[in-house]
Design an enzyme around this catalytic site. Structure first.
Site, PDB file in Angstrom:
ATOM      1  N   TYR A 203       0.894  -1.301   0.042  1.00 35.16           N
ATOM      2  CA  TYR A 203       0.065   0.032   0.112  1.00 35.16           C
ATOM      3  C   TYR A 203       0.882   1.107  -0.013  1.00 35.16           C
ATOM      4  CZ  TYR A 203      -4.450  -2.783   0.780  1.00 35.16           C
ATOM      5  OH  TYR A 203      -5.179  -3.467   0.430  1.00 35.16           O
TER       6      TYR A 203
ATOM      7  N   SER B 141       9.353   2.495   5.809  1.00 36.36           N
ATOM      8  CA  SER B 141       8.413   1.871   6.859  1.00 36.36           C
ATOM      9  C   SER B 141       8.391   2.468   8.089  1.00 36.36           C
ATOM     10  CB  SER B 141       9.036   0.323   7.032  1.00 36.36           C
ATOM     11  OG  SER B 141       9.206  -0.437   6.001  1.00 36.36           O
ATOM     12  N   THR B 142       7.190   2.274   8.672  1.00 39.79           N
ATOM     13  CA  THR B 142       7.130   2.784  10.166  1.00 39.79           C
ATOM     14  C   THR B 142       7.755   1.965  11.046  1.00 39.79           C
ATOM     15  OG1 THR B 142       5.036   3.858   9.313  1.00 39.79           O
ATOM     16  CG2 THR B 142       5.572   3.684  11.679  1.00 39.79           C
TER      17      THR B 142
ATOM     18  N   GLU C 185       6.258   7.658   5.941  1.00 41.33           N
ATOM     19  CA  GLU C 185       5.185   8.196   4.947  1.00 41.33           C
ATOM     20  C   GLU C 185       4.119   8.439   5.523  1.00 41.33           C
ATOM     21  OE1 GLU C 185       5.461   8.469   1.488  1.00 41.33           O
ATOM     22  OE2 GLU C 185       3.366   9.499   2.380  1.00 41.33           O
TER      23      GLU C 185
ATOM     24  N   CYS D 170      -2.395   0.952  10.528  1.00 42.36           N
ATOM     25  CA  CYS D 170      -1.574   1.691  11.104  1.00 42.36           C
ATOM     26  C   CYS D 170      -1.671   2.194  12.475  1.00 42.36           C
ATOM     27  CB  CYS D 170      -1.142   3.097  10.133  1.00 42.36           C
ATOM     28  SG  CYS D 170      -0.299   2.645   8.737  1.00 42.36           S
TER      29      CYS D 170
HETATM   30  P1  NAD Z   1       2.068  -3.999   2.854  1.00 38.28           P
HETATM   31  O1  NAD Z   1       1.696  -5.377   3.770  1.00 38.28           O
HETATM   32  O2  NAD Z   1       0.917  -3.775   1.883  1.00 38.28           O
HETATM   33  O3  NAD Z   1       3.256  -4.204   1.953  1.00 38.28           O
HETATM   34  C1  NAD Z   1       4.452  -4.680   2.188  1.00 38.28           C
HETATM   35  C2  NAD Z   1       4.835  -5.591   1.209  1.00 38.28           C
HETATM   36  O4  NAD Z   1       6.479  -5.920   1.482  1.00 38.28           O
HETATM   37  C3  NAD Z   1       4.335  -6.997   0.862  1.00 38.28           C
HETATM   38  O5  NAD Z   1       3.983  -7.053  -0.383  1.00 38.28           O
HETATM   39  C4  NAD Z   1       5.717  -7.982   1.331  1.00 38.28           C
HETATM   40  O6  NAD Z   1       5.465  -9.244   0.327  1.00 38.28           O
HETATM   41  C5  NAD Z   1       6.890  -7.309   0.977  1.00 38.28           C
HETATM   42  N1  NAD Z   1       7.932  -7.795   1.887  1.00 38.28           N
HETATM   43  C6  NAD Z   1       8.031  -8.091   3.026  1.00 38.28           C
HETATM   44  N2  NAD Z   1       9.274  -8.350   3.056  1.00 38.28           N
HETATM   45  C7  NAD Z   1       9.933  -8.523   2.118  1.00 38.28           C
HETATM   46  C8  NAD Z   1      11.205  -8.923   1.915  1.00 38.28           C
HETATM   47  N3  NAD Z   1      11.816  -9.305   2.855  1.00 38.28           N
HETATM   48  N4  NAD Z   1      11.875  -8.776   0.584  1.00 38.28           N
HETATM   49  C9  NAD Z   1      10.929  -8.488  -0.269  1.00 38.28           C
HETATM   50  N5  NAD Z   1       9.738  -7.968  -0.111  1.00 38.28           N
HETATM   51  C10 NAD Z   1       9.130  -8.191   1.273  1.00 38.28           C
HETATM   52  O7  NAD Z   1       2.170  -2.976   4.038  1.00 38.28           O
HETATM   53  P2  NAD Z   1       2.357  -1.552   3.684  1.00 38.28           P
HETATM   54  O8  NAD Z   1       0.567  -1.041   4.233  1.00 38.28           O
HETATM   55  O9  NAD Z   1       2.745  -0.880   2.301  1.00 38.28           O
HETATM   56  O10 NAD Z   1       3.059  -0.907   4.868  1.00 38.28           O
HETATM   57  C11 NAD Z   1       4.599  -0.646   4.670  1.00 38.28           C
HETATM   58  C12 NAD Z   1       5.091   0.034   5.905  1.00 38.28           C
HETATM   59  O11 NAD Z   1       4.552   1.318   5.730  1.00 38.28           O
HETATM   60  C13 NAD Z   1       4.639  -0.223   7.065  1.00 38.28           C
HETATM   61  O12 NAD Z   1       5.776  -0.108   8.155  1.00 38.28           O
HETATM   62  C14 NAD Z   1       3.495   0.666   7.322  1.00 38.28           C
HETATM   63  O13 NAD Z   1       3.468   1.041   8.869  1.00 38.28           O
HETATM   64  C15 NAD Z   1       4.095   1.834   6.720  1.00 38.28           C
HETATM   65  N6  NAD Z   1       2.954   2.668   6.365  1.00 38.28           N
HETATM   66  C16 NAD Z   1       1.629   2.218   5.862  1.00 38.28           C
HETATM   67  C17 NAD Z   1       0.616   3.317   5.636  1.00 38.28           C
HETATM   68  C18 NAD Z   1      -0.626   2.637   4.757  1.00 38.28           C
HETATM   69  O14 NAD Z   1      -1.571   3.348   4.664  1.00 38.28           O
HETATM   70  N7  NAD Z   1      -0.773   1.219   4.732  1.00 38.28           N
HETATM   71  C19 NAD Z   1       0.907   4.577   5.424  1.00 38.28           C
HETATM   72  C20 NAD Z   1       2.234   4.943   6.098  1.00 38.28           C
HETATM   73  C21 NAD Z   1       3.160   4.156   6.471  1.00 38.28           C
HETATM   74  C1  UDX Z   2      -3.318   6.850   8.790  1.00 38.03           C
HETATM   75  C2  UDX Z   2      -3.003   8.283   8.734  1.00 38.03           C
HETATM   76  O1  UDX Z   2      -3.814   9.268   8.394  1.00 38.03           O
HETATM   77  C3  UDX Z   2      -1.687   8.474   7.760  1.00 38.03           C
HETATM   78  O2  UDX Z   2      -1.216   9.549   7.676  1.00 38.03           O
HETATM   79  C4  UDX Z   2      -0.723   7.154   7.993  1.00 38.03           C
HETATM   80  O3  UDX Z   2       0.311   7.526   7.021  1.00 38.03           O
HETATM   81  C5  UDX Z   2      -1.296   6.044   7.824  1.00 38.03           C
HETATM   82  O4  UDX Z   2      -2.441   5.751   8.827  1.00 38.03           O
HETATM   83  P1  UDX Z   2      -5.187   5.495   7.126  1.00 38.03           P
HETATM   84  O5  UDX Z   2      -5.184   4.503   8.199  1.00 38.03           O
HETATM   85  O6  UDX Z   2      -4.770   4.939   5.820  1.00 38.03           O
HETATM   86  O7  UDX Z   2      -3.970   6.589   7.326  1.00 38.03           O
HETATM   87  O8  UDX Z   2      -6.503   6.272   7.081  1.00 38.03           O
HETATM   88  P2  UDX Z   2      -7.048   7.478   8.163  1.00 38.03           P
HETATM   89  O9  UDX Z   2      -7.983   8.451   6.989  1.00 38.03           O
HETATM   90  O10 UDX Z   2      -6.165   8.126   9.081  1.00 38.03           O
HETATM   91  O11 UDX Z   2      -8.405   6.687   8.974  1.00 38.03           O
HETATM   92  C6  UDX Z   2      -8.181   5.787   9.896  1.00 38.03           C
HETATM   93  C7  UDX Z   2      -9.281   5.152  10.536  1.00 38.03           C
HETATM   94  O12 UDX Z   2      -9.641   6.365  11.338  1.00 38.03           O
HETATM   95  C8  UDX Z   2     -10.390   5.019   9.445  1.00 38.03           C
HETATM   96  O13 UDX Z   2     -11.025   3.626  10.052  1.00 38.03           O
HETATM   97  C9  UDX Z   2     -11.404   5.982   9.612  1.00 38.03           C
HETATM   98  O14 UDX Z   2     -12.598   5.651   9.277  1.00 38.03           O
HETATM   99  C10 UDX Z   2     -11.371   6.479  10.920  1.00 38.03           C
HETATM  100  N1  UDX Z   2     -11.484   7.827  11.173  1.00 38.03           N
HETATM  101  C11 UDX Z   2     -10.927   8.903  10.386  1.00 38.03           C
HETATM  102  C12 UDX Z   2     -12.641   8.075  12.122  1.00 38.03           C
HETATM  103  O15 UDX Z   2     -13.175   7.258  12.527  1.00 38.03           O
HETATM  104  N2  UDX Z   2     -12.807   9.669  12.327  1.00 38.03           N
HETATM  105  C13 UDX Z   2     -12.176  10.627  11.536  1.00 38.03           C
HETATM  106  O16 UDX Z   2     -12.487  11.622  11.963  1.00 38.03           O
HETATM  107  C14 UDX Z   2     -11.244  10.233  10.802  1.00 38.03           C
END
Ligand code: NAD
Ligand code: UDX
Length: 475
Positions: free
Chosen positions: A14, A130-131, A161, A276
């Site tokens: 993602y 990554s976080t 991110e 997250c």
């Molecule tokens: P995700 O599970 O969607 O994607 C991670 C990918 O990494 C997977 O496709 C997995 O197969 C791959 N992977 C894992 N280990 C690997 C390795 N050793 N070699 C190659 N590929 C490997 O996770 P995500 O939601 O993209 O989140 C990634 C990071 O970003 C996390 O630390 C998360 O906390 C952070 N983050 C996520 C969001 C969000 O909205 N999803 C936002 C901000 C930060």
């Molecule tokens: C969150 C952070 O917003 C983003 O900055 C970070 O990088 C990843 O985590 P995300 O989880 O994708 O993003 O969505 P977000 O819009 O934050 O919503 C998270 C949850 O809170 C959802 O279930 C949403 O429905 C809920 N939410 C959000 C509420 O219930 N009320 C609100 O006012 C806002």
């Protein structure tokens, strides 16, 4: 001279997928290769149906893929060629061992560092996207240093991110800020400048903020903790509203007009979900405890506890309103994603609510515009969708509602607002209930149709007491 010509990103999830797609769009002079060990995910990124739904993403991938954006499982050559490597693999909560249920599991980040050290023959910038817990970059540095080939050196940067799912493309295109943390040394500064140069292709320089690595790592956890805290705070107030007759939407409006608070993230709901918030707050709690900051840990833990309470309250309210029993009743669940405009169900409150209803003996008809059928079954531990199963998944909301006792809104999809609820009502058993866990529907209109309506942070309409019960079916 262009400092960065090739970028490799490990993790096509993602974050990695959308981030690199926007990066490739904005930096035609940079070649971006996203690698992942999952062949399925990479194949999906290379197909016409991407592995994640994100508004606007398809168009960008179509434009850039094969030009300066590539998706591959062939990690070694991509790492070798790259000038800069993003690590954006998942960092889930540990499920066993020390810190189980709270600490972030860094095994995937660590294996990336080991692979990089193993295969790279020239110096690179490694960017932690990554976080991670505070000081995770130190572990990456140590692993790299202990395994580096002669003559090779690494600069490790923190670049968390902040995108939110459902708005990722816009968040990436117009970020509030880009955070870059690095070493204070000359080499550190050079690396920070190189990554800043990449972002400056589209982000105004004043929005790119430099700081020390630990501040950058902690800022990410703190930002998510503050955002989630606002939701738990308004949700706590929603419980008081329900008990007193105040309306949480009115209270939120009044609070949000204070310019010191602002109107965003004050939407009371069935609870927050997503991959997250819970994970990152638990991580912050664990770090605080490890540092003997027990009051700090307890403070942030309460944000999670309030969220659990909110989900539980909503589930219980449904049962209570339906005469304290939902055994063998059919209930329509509208929305399964953790928020609108995504197909992601990680930590979705819908899962909690659905499980609660199933435990109480209900049969569920589930509809979500984007979540895959198989994902819903997996989340609800249902092996297969059988004829007599208590979980049925529908492609059409009106079909889902037919013959059921209640509608339960779990996700705030826009399309739910404009449905023909009279049509649904006519096909439902009576008395028909509507439980709006997102406060998106016109409750007065629903009540007028005949629904018994309940929502978050507001006393239920008086419909029930007024209604003449004679002839109501479905009891
Ligand atoms: P995700 O599970 O969607 O994607 C991670 C990918 O990494 C997977 O496709 C997995 O197969 C791959 N992977 C894992 N280990 C690997 C390795 N050793 N070699 C190659 N590929 C490997 O996770 P995500 O939601 O993209 O989140 C990634 C990071 O970003 C996390 O630390 C998360 O906390 C952070 N983050 C996520 C969001 C969000 O909205 N999803 C936002 C901000 C930060
Ligand atoms: C969150 C952070 O917003 C983003 O900055 C970070 O990088 C990843 O985590 P995300 O989880 O994708 O993003 O969505 P977000 O819009 O934050 O919503 C998270 C949850 O809170 C959802 O279930 C949403 O429905 C809920 N939410 C959000 C509420 O219930 N009320 C609100 O006012 C806002």
């Amino acid at each position: 001279e262009t400092p960065i010509r090739k970028i490799c990103c490990i993790g096509a999830g993602y974050v990695g997928g959308p981030t690199c797609s926007v990066l490739a769009l904005k930096c035609p002079d940079i070649q971006v290769t996203v690698v992942d060990r999952s062949e399925l995910r990479i194949n999906q990124w290379n197909s016409s149906k991407l592995p994640i739904y994100e508004p606007g993403l398809d168009e960008i991938v179509q434009k850039c893929r094969g030009r300066n954006l590539f998706f591959s499982t062939d990690m070694v050559p991509a790492l070798k060629e790259a000038d800069l490597i993003f690590i954006s693999v998942n960092t889930p909560t540990k499920t066993f061992g020390l810190g189980k249920g709270r600490a972030a599991d860094l095994k995937f980040v660590e294996s990336c560092a080991r692979l990089i050290a193993d295969v790279c023959e020239r110096s690179k910038i490694v960017v932690e996207k990554s976080t991670v817990p505070v000081r995770a970059a130190a572990s990456i540095v140590n692993i790299l240093k202990a395994n580096t080939k002669p003559g090779v050196s690494y600069q490790v940067l923190s670049n968390p991110e902040f995108l939110a799912e459902g708005t990722a493309v816009n968040d990436l295109t117009n970020p509030d800020r880009v955070l870059i943390g690095g070493e204070i040394s000359e080499d550190g500064k050079r690396a920070i400048a190189a990554l800043s140069w990449v972002y400056q292709h589209w982000v105004p320089a004043e929005k790119i903020i430099h700081m020390n690595t630990w501040s950058s790592e902690l800022s990410k956890l703190a930002a998510n903790a503050f955002l989630a805290q606002r939701i738990s705070s308004i949700n706590a107030i929603s419980a008081v509203c329900e008990a007193t007759g105040a309306d949480v939407s009115e209270v939120a409006k009044a609070i949000g007009l204070d310019s010191r608070l602002g109107p965003k993230f004050l939407q009371a709901s069935v609870g927050f979900g997503g991959s997250c918030f819970q994970k990152d707050i638990l991580n912050l709690v664990y770090i605080s405890e490890s540092l003997n900051l027990t009051s700090v840990a307890a403070y942030w833990q309460q944000v999670i506890d309030m969220n659990e309470y909110q989900k539980m309250r909503f589930g219980q309210r449904i049962v209570q309103a339906m005469f304290n029993t939902i055994t063998d009743k059919h209930i329509t669940v509208l929305g399964f994603a953790f928020k609108k405009n995504t197909g992601d169900t990680r930590e979705s409150p819908a899962i909690y609510v659905a499980k609660h209803l199933l435990e109480e003996g209900a049969c569920l008809h589930i509809y979500d515009p984007k979540v895959e059928r198989a994902q819903i079954l997996l989340d609800l531990d249902q092996p297969d969708e059988k004829e007599n199963s208590c979980v049925r998944i529908f492609d059409d909301p009106y079909e889902a509602a037919k013959g059921t006792h209640a509608l339960v809104i779990c996700t705030e999809w826009d399309q739910f607002i404009t449905y023909d609820y009279q049509r649904m009502y006519d096909s439902m058993l009576k008395p028909a209930f509507a439980f709006d866990g997102r406060k998106i529907l016109d409750h007065a209109a629903l009540t007028k149709i005949g629904f018994h309506v309940e929502t978050i942070g507001k006393r239920p309409g008086q419909r029930f007491q007024e209604q003449n019960w004679a002839g109501a079916n479905g009891m």
